[in-house]
Design an enzyme around this catalytic site. Structure first.
Site, short mmCIF file in Angstrom:
data_model
loop_
_atom_site.label_atom_id
_atom_site.label_comp_id
_atom_site.label_asym_id
_atom_site.label_seq_id
_atom_site.Cartn_x
_atom_site.Cartn_y
_atom_site.Cartn_z
N GLU A 1 0.63 -1.14 -5.24
CA GLU A 1 -0.48 -0.23 -5.48
C GLU A 1 -0.02 0.79 -6.52
O GLU A 1 1.16 0.91 -6.81
CB GLU A 1 -0.89 0.48 -4.19
CG GLU A 1 -2.22 1.20 -4.32
CD GLU A 1 -2.48 2.21 -3.19
OE1 GLU A 1 -3.62 2.63 -3.04
OE2 GLU A 1 -1.52 2.57 -2.50
N ASP B 1 0.82 -1.21 0.00
CA ASP B 1 0.00 0.00 0.00
C ASP B 1 0.85 1.26 0.00
O ASP B 1 1.97 1.28 0.53
CB ASP B 1 -0.89 -0.02 1.25
CG ASP B 1 -1.75 1.22 1.38
OD1 ASP B 1 -2.65 1.39 0.54
OD2 ASP B 1 -1.51 2.02 2.29
#
Length: 628
Positions: A353, A310
């Site tokens: 991501e 992330d």
């Protein structure tokens, strides 16, 4: 994890300070043994450090003073009598300024259930992996670029709950989630962060325990049970892991020794105003070792099949700088991380991501890339959703949004995503982002999912969208499973199931995802009719699929599309089938090609193309000529 006591040698300490230590969890934290429990923590510039301990059956506080490591005065250690498994503990740190802090253990492998936040001495694992699970873990990712990958992203706490509103345990989740995901046709599950965190509404992204599975759903062995059952069922399992930033709650890593230690101390770089989190200072070798060890821990101890990492923009770009300046420190850290993980866990799949326009995220480190296997394709997602949200009458003006992704697609290796980020914070569900009547919304949702499945790239969708969840994800107790009482939602779930079956079984839809030979435009420019047509190819000519998408509200009764061969073509899939709520009866329509060049091909067919429909065709292989 074994029960052998390990000593921090001078060589291991050097690795730790240099950012090369990948097994720090074996040396730091709390480790129970039959006769004693050993504690070790890194606290530089502290005047004194103690362990405060509470036995599970005794609320009285016990205090044990820690001693500096003989070879390194920034590391504090002690052993206390007895096996303290299950005991609650914190470190009390007297800072250089004389302030007393109570901190949870950065390397704790268990924590109290929120709202409590102290660390827990975790037991030695009793879990035993089955031979079937281990074999799947070894083999499932071989040549994954040439295999189908359809990922079901979910938040465990809000996928489904018990009747009384309590969370499902990891073991209960295994009995409900795995059969559902298998039935729907997904190949992998991706869980939002399971690292311990204090606030449910952070979805797990504001982590305090980088080595502790959240206690909301059970113990570490309960989680291993779930992971093992996924493997035995043939499902890959990815963990959403957060290497760039962490929770600023003062009981954990923030200002750990009374001043910035894990967080970046430079002006403007430490805090993320939009999330209220703190950025790791990956310049520090000890912080790099902490994160590297966390990544190794989840793959070694829990055997996840890989990570989705992330917020990489907080590492690849200088934080809070609107100029988007590349950050060489973050790049070097991520390159070291992916290099280590690829070396020690060659079967693990590493997913980034979106990293905006940062180059070579999925290129090899040896080629000055970052070393990930895949990257989320946010560009495609934003363009596609932007197009679908446009009223049909205005879609000709934004037609290029459908084809733009192919101008850059082969620069990276992508996953096409409709993730949790697209159905929160007032954005609505996929269904309710679409214009028109309720019937038109569902027709367009089928078209949207169909376009997602046939576009180059691996696949990911967030829970609930597979059956047309009506509300956006508002962190409510659970998904609106009562919607299955309504025919249109059951039809949507069936459509997704059949669509993913088609995706898994047709090599043209995945085998050459990252090869330009796997995709050929027939007509990307038909903005007047809001139609696109293209061919997806596999390694063999017999596998190619011809795809036509009508994004308009008009029905075209004799739509011409080019085909590569003088043969009969069968419609193998349509979103307009009656079993999904459309108007076409079951049974594939067959069309014989005509020697009428079109779309750059020597032959063509004329097909019936209803509004808001994806239609997929394939050459017949039974030797018949076909019929109209």
């Amino acid at each position: 994890m074994g029960n052998k006591k390990l000593e921090l040698t001078s060589d291991k300490i050097a690795e730790f300070h240099q950012g090369r230590m990948a097994d720090a969890y074996l040396y730091f934290g709390a480790h129970p043994f039959p006769e004693e429990t050993a504690f070790s923590v890194w606290v530089p510039e502290a005047a004194e450090v103690s362990v405060l301990c509470w036995h599970p059956q005794n609320t009285g506080e016990e205090r044990y003073r820690m001693e500096r490591h003989p070879d390194d005065d920034s590391i504090w250690q002690c052993s206390i009598p007895g096996d303290r498994t299950g005991s609650v503990y914190v470190y009390e740190i007297e800072t250089a300024a004389g302030e007393l802090l109570r901190k949870s253990d950065p390397y704790a492998r268990a924590g109290e259930k929120r709202p409590a936040n102290r660390s827990v001495v975790a037991p030695v694992s009793a879990h035993r992996w089955t031979a079937g699970a281990l074999q799947f873990k070894r083999n499932h990712s071989a040549q994954h670029a040439e295999k189908p990958m359809a990922i079901y992203e979910l938040h465990i706490g809000t996928w489904k709950r018990k009747k009384n509103g309590d969370f499902l345990t990891y073991r209960e989740l295994a009995e409900l989630l795995i059969p559902y995901v298998k039935k729907q046709g997904f190949t992998h599950i991706e869980v939002l962060p399971l690292t311990e965190h204090p606030l449910d509404e952070s979805w797990g992204y504001q982590t305090t325990g980088y080595f502790a599975p959240t206690s909301r759903y059970g113990t570490s062995d309960d989680l291993k049970y779930f992971i093992g059952k996924c493997a035995e069922s043939g499902l890959g399992l990815f963990l959403d892991w957060v290497p760039g930033h962490f929770c600023q709650d003062l009981h954990a890593l923030a200002l750990f020794n009374g001043q910035p230690l894990y967080e970046d101390s430079r002006e403007g770089r430490g805090i993320n105003p939009e999330w209220g989190t703190l950025n790791f200072d990956v310049r520090r070798g000890e912080v790099a070792s902490f994160l590297l060890s966390s990544a190794h821990y989840w793959l070694e101890e829990f055997k996840f099949d890989g990570f989705r990492m992330d917020a990489l923009m907080k590492l690849l770009y200088i934080p809070n700088d609107d100029a988007r300046v590349h950050n060489p420190e973050g790049k070097a850290f991520l390159q070291g991380l992916t290099t280590s993980l690829r070396q020690h866990f060659p079967s693990a799949i590493l997913i980034a991501e979106d990293a905006w326009h940062y180059p070579k995220v999925t290129a090899a480190v040896e080629e000055d890339g970052i070393g990930f296997h895949y990257k989320w394709n946010f560009g495609w997602m934003h363009d596609t959703l932007g197009y679908f949200e446009t009223p049909p009458s205005a879609r000709p003006d934004v037609h290029d949004k459908l084809s733009f992704a192919l101008t850059y697609y082969y620069e990276e290796k992508y996953i096409s995503v409709f993730s949790h980020d697209q159905v929160v914070d007032g954005q609505q569900s996929l269904l309710n982002r679409l214009p028109g009547s309720q019937e038109e919304k569902f027709r367009q949702l089928r078209l949207l999912l169909g376009f997602w499945a046939v576009h180059p790239g691996k696949k990911l969708i967030f829970m609930g969208q597979e059956f047309g969840h009506a509300e956006e994800w508002k962190f409510q107790p659970e998904l609106d499973w009562f919607l299955f009482d309504y025919r249109v939602h059951r039809e949507t779930a069936l459509f997704t199931k059949d669509l993913l079956s088609l995706y898994r079984n047709e090599k043209a839809l995945y085998e050459l995802d990252d090869d330009r030979e796997g995709f050929l435009w027939l007509d990307p420019h038909n903005h007047e009719q809001s139609v696109i047509a293209f061919i997806r190819r596999g390694k063999l000519p017999k596998d190619e699929c011809i795809i036509i998408c009508n994004f308009s509200d008009a029905h075209y009764g004799a739509f011409g599309v080019g085909v590569p061969r003088n043969a009969a073509y069968r419609q193998m899939f349509t979103s307009n089938a009656s079993i999904y709520g459309g108007t076409e009866k079951e049974g594939g329509t067959i069309k014989k090609a005509r020697q009428a060049p079109l779309d750059g091909q020597d032959y063509s067919v004329e097909i019936d193309l209803p509004a808001y429909t994806i239609s997929i065709w394939k050459q017949k292989r039974d030797g018949s000529d076909g019929h109209e």
